[in-house]
Scaffold this motif. Structure first.
Motif, mmCIF file in Angstrom:
data_model
loop_
_atom_site.group_PDB
_atom_site.id
_atom_site.type_symbol
_atom_site.label_atom_id
_atom_site.label_comp_id
_atom_site.label_asym_id
_atom_site.label_seq_id
_atom_site.Cartn_x
_atom_site.Cartn_y
_atom_site.Cartn_z
ATOM 1 N N GLY A 1 0.837 -1.194 0.000
ATOM 2 C CA GLY A 1 0.000 0.000 0.000
ATOM 3 C C GLY A 1 0.865 1.235 0.000
ATOM 4 O O GLY A 1 1.994 1.217 0.482
ATOM 5 N N GLY A 2 0.380 2.315 -0.563
ATOM 6 C CA GLY A 2 1.179 3.517 -0.636
ATOM 7 C C GLY A 2 2.130 3.462 -1.816
ATOM 8 O O GLY A 2 2.083 2.559 -2.643
ATOM 9 N N PRO A 3 3.062 4.397 -1.894
ATOM 10 C CA PRO A 3 3.909 4.503 -3.092
ATOM 11 C C PRO A 3 5.036 3.488 -3.171
ATOM 12 O O PRO A 3 5.610 3.291 -4.238
ATOM 13 C CB PRO A 3 4.475 5.923 -2.972
ATOM 14 N N PHE A 4 5.389 2.838 -2.060
ATOM 15 C CA PHE A 4 6.560 1.969 -2.046
ATOM 16 C C PHE A 4 6.180 0.554 -1.611
ATOM 17 O O PHE A 4 5.231 0.364 -0.845
ATOM 18 C CB PHE A 4 7.630 2.519 -1.097
ATOM 19 N N PRO A 5 6.928 -0.448 -2.061
ATOM 20 C CA PRO A 5 6.608 -1.825 -1.680
ATOM 21 C C PRO A 5 6.998 -2.114 -0.232
ATOM 22 O O PRO A 5 7.931 -1.520 0.312
ATOM 23 C CB PRO A 5 7.465 -2.662 -2.644
ATOM 24 N N ALA A 6 6.257 -3.028 0.388
ATOM 25 C CA ALA A 6 6.638 -3.544 1.705
ATOM 26 C C ALA A 6 7.552 -4.739 1.461
ATOM 27 O O ALA A 6 7.134 -5.750 0.900
ATOM 28 C CB ALA A 6 5.401 -3.953 2.481
ATOM 29 N N ARG A 7 8.799 -4.631 1.863
ATOM 30 C CA ARG A 7 9.784 -5.631 1.464
ATOM 31 C C ARG A 7 9.798 -6.871 2.361
ATOM 32 O O ARG A 7 10.204 -7.944 1.929
ATOM 33 C CB ARG A 7 11.176 -4.994 1.449
ATOM 34 N N GLN A 8 9.412 -6.690 3.620
ATOM 35 C CA GLN A 8 9.432 -7.826 4.547
ATOM 36 C C GLN A 8 8.018 -8.361 4.699
ATOM 37 O O GLN A 8 7.126 -7.659 5.161
ATOM 38 C CB GLN A 8 9.982 -7.403 5.918
ATOM 39 N N HIS A 9 7.818 -9.628 4.302
ATOM 40 C CA HIS A 9 6.491 -10.236 4.372
ATOM 41 C C HIS A 9 6.300 -10.934 5.711
ATOM 42 O O HIS A 9 7.224 -11.571 6.231
ATOM 43 C CB HIS A 9 6.318 -11.248 3.241
ATOM 44 N N ARG A 10 5.105 -10.829 6.225
ATOM 45 C CA ARG A 10 4.788 -11.482 7.494
ATOM 46 C C ARG A 10 5.058 -12.977 7.421
ATOM 47 O O ARG A 10 5.587 -13.583 8.365
ATOM 48 C CB ARG A 10 3.332 -11.225 7.866
ATOM 49 N N GLU A 11 4.709 -13.590 6.304
ATOM 50 C CA GLU A 11 4.892 -15.037 6.146
ATOM 51 C C GLU A 11 6.368 -15.421 6.229
ATOM 52 O O GLU A 11 6.714 -16.471 6.784
ATOM 53 C CB GLU A 11 4.308 -15.506 4.807
ATOM 54 N N ALA A 12 7.246 -14.582 5.678
ATOM 55 C CA ALA A 12 8.681 -14.877 5.737
ATOM 56 C C ALA A 12 9.193 -14.769 7.167
ATOM 57 O O ALA A 12 9.981 -15.608 7.629
ATOM 58 C CB ALA A 12 9.445 -13.913 4.832
ATOM 59 N N SER A 13 8.750 -13.738 7.886
ATOM 60 C CA SER A 13 9.183 -13.573 9.272
ATOM 61 C C SER A 13 8.753 -14.759 10.125
ATOM 62 O O SER A 13 9.538 -15.299 10.920
ATOM 63 C CB SER A 13 8.596 -12.278 9.840
ATOM 64 N N ALA A 14 7.496 -15.175 9.963
ATOM 65 C CA ALA A 14 6.996 -16.311 10.739
ATOM 66 C C ALA A 14 7.760 -17.583 10.390
ATOM 67 O O ALA A 14 8.041 -18.415 11.266
ATOM 68 C CB ALA A 14 5.496 -16.490 10.488
ATOM 69 N N ALA A 15 8.110 -17.747 9.115
ATOM 70 C CA ALA A 15 8.854 -18.934 8.697
ATOM 71 C C ALA A 15 10.236 -18.977 9.341
ATOM 72 O O ALA A 15 10.683 -20.030 9.823
ATOM 73 C CB ALA A 15 8.970 -18.968 7.175
ATOM 74 N N VAL A 16 10.924 -17.837 9.354
ATOM 75 C CA VAL A 16 12.258 -17.797 9.964
ATOM 76 C C VAL A 16 12.174 -18.141 11.447
ATOM 77 O O VAL A 16 13.003 -18.893 11.976
ATOM 78 C CB VAL A 16 12.912 -16.423 9.740
ATOM 79 N N ALA A 17 11.171 -17.623 12.139
ATOM 80 C CA ALA A 17 11.012 -17.934 13.561
ATOM 81 C C ALA A 17 10.836 -19.429 13.777
ATOM 82 O O ALA A 17 11.404 -20.013 14.716
ATOM 83 C CB ALA A 17 9.826 -17.168 14.130
#
Length: 420
Positions: free
Chosen positions: A188-204
């Motif tokens: 959302g907004g003009p720039f991409p969100a680079r860190q995805h929630r799914e990736a963070s949860a996977a690393v944990a």
């Protein structure tokens, strides 16, 4: 003995301002300017040396092979055939920002009692998406002691993971169990969100973290829209202290309450927007300072010169140090070449809590080793690069030769190869 080791990325010889990073305001603003790779590398090495002199453990990662001809070949192109944009992506020196190399969970936090490191996939930006192969190789070499470390390949796409720049750890001290906070963005907004929630949860999950001591926090849309392309542009943690801008998180009160429940001794130092605007915080990289614990037990900020040059930022810092806050020292460094491409002191380093004796010594900095690297940089790194120089076969050859000389100097010839 467990201690925090800051692993800095050595700035590579192809450092240039091709403006490749959407959402990184400094990168866009300085597109087309002449870069100074030799100065960039020497500035980074000077910071490493100063931290050694302060009694901090210091490691380093090598710049990656650039141009990345193997990546281009996978795209059906050679350097000579590639258009300017594709060629610039193959020549980017962005691996210098080691905060994006991996996410690290120290041994006290993990189920098997080993330090876990997962290489970041960096899939959102083409110029960074081909870094992970060599990053993984360097991690596997540096942390090859499987009794103490577990090194993991990246989370698979399409889930974007940009490493420790979106991860914070709070603890009573580095050797004690911590609370790990994974910060993600939403589109959302003009720039991409680079860190995805799914990736963070996977690393944990991959790291075997205790869910009761793991938190997922959403970065505020305001921060992303203002140019905070990673969380470490608006917040940083060290031991019991969270140092953050008021507008860093979508649910700051929920995050603060969760931290206090899990770590009662946590100390939250929040800089109000009324004192320092998001624009000033991002332009000065106030929160992209290195927040470190000195051997005395006092905390210090390692800051870029831009923080001192931004009146609102420097006034807030001086008032904090003059009071009873947890940050007691301010150390300012000239990192203008990195800053001009959108990376401050903390971008250049990956924090690893480990016993330095368990790390491959080729990746550990000493004053003598830094002396040799500085001499090599002065002899081999280009003095300057204009964007039009990226089409020069002579520059391509010089960059490959300079990096090969560094690999030989550090006895890391196994890195002197194509990783595709």
């Amino acid at each position: 003995m467990l201690t925090e080791i800051n692993f800095d990325g050595i700035v590579g010889p192809s450092h240039n301002y091709a403006g490749l990073s959407l959402g990184n305001l400094a990168s866009a603003r300085n597109f087309g300017k002449v870069s100074r790779p030799r100065d960039a590398a020497l500035q980074g090495l000077s910071k490493m040396r100063a931290n050694l002199e302060r009694g901090l453990a210091q490691g380093m990662f090598l710049p990656q092979r650039r141009p990345d001809e193997g990546w281009l070949h996978r795209l059906g192109a050679s350097l000579a055939e590639a258009g300017p944009a594709l060629r610039a992506n193959a020549l980017s020196a962005s691996s210098m920002w080691a905060a994006n190399a991996a996410t690290v969970s120290p041994a006290p936090d993990t189920a098997d009692g080993r330090c876990h490191l997962t290489a970041a996939n960096l899939v959102t930006m083409p110029h960074r998406s081909h870094e992970w192969r060599e990053t993984l190789c360097q991690l596997q070499l540096a942390f090859a002691d499987t009794a103490h470390f577990a090194v993991h390949a990246p989370v698979p796409p399409p889930f974007g993971d940009e490493g420790a720049a979106n991860h914070m750890r709070l603890c009573a001290d580095h050797a004690s169990p911590g609370v790990e906070v994974f910060v993600y963005g939403e589109a959302g907004g003009p720039f991409p969100a680079r860190q995805h929630r799914e990736a963070s949860a996977a690393v944990a999950r991959i790291h075997g973290l205790d869910p009761a001591r793991t938190m997922l926090a959403r970065q505020s849309g305001e921060a992303i829209a203002a140019g905070a392309f990673h969380n470490d542009v608006v917040a940083v943690a060290n031991e019991r202290v969270l140092f953050t801008h008021e507008q860093a998180f979508a649910d700051r009160e929920g995050l603060y309450a969760g931290l206090r429940d899990r770590l009662p001794e946590v100390e939250i130092v929040e800089v109000p927007a009324s004192a320092v605007s998001l624009a000033d915080a991002i332009a000065s990289y106030l929160f992209n300072a290195q927040l470190v614990t000195l051997p005395s037990g006092e905390m210090a900020l390692v800051l870029p010169g831009e923080a001192q040059e931004t009146p609102a930022v420097w006034a807030w810092l001086e008032a904090h140090v003059a009071g009873n806050g947890p940050i007691r020292h301010l150390f300012v460094h000239d990192l203008r070449e990195s800053m001009a491409n959108g990376g401050g002191p903390a971008c250049l380093r990956l924090r690893v809590v480990a016993d330095p004796a368990t790390v491959d010594p080729r990746f550990i900095a000493t004053p003598e080793k830094l002396d040799g690297i500085e001499a090599l940089v002065r002899a081999h790194w280009p003095e300057q690069i204009a964007v039009e120089d990226l089409a020069s076969p002579a520059l391509w050859r010089d960059c490959i030769a300079a990096r090969a000389a560094l690999c030989a100097r550090l006895d890391l010839r196994e890195l002197d190869r194509d990783f595709f």
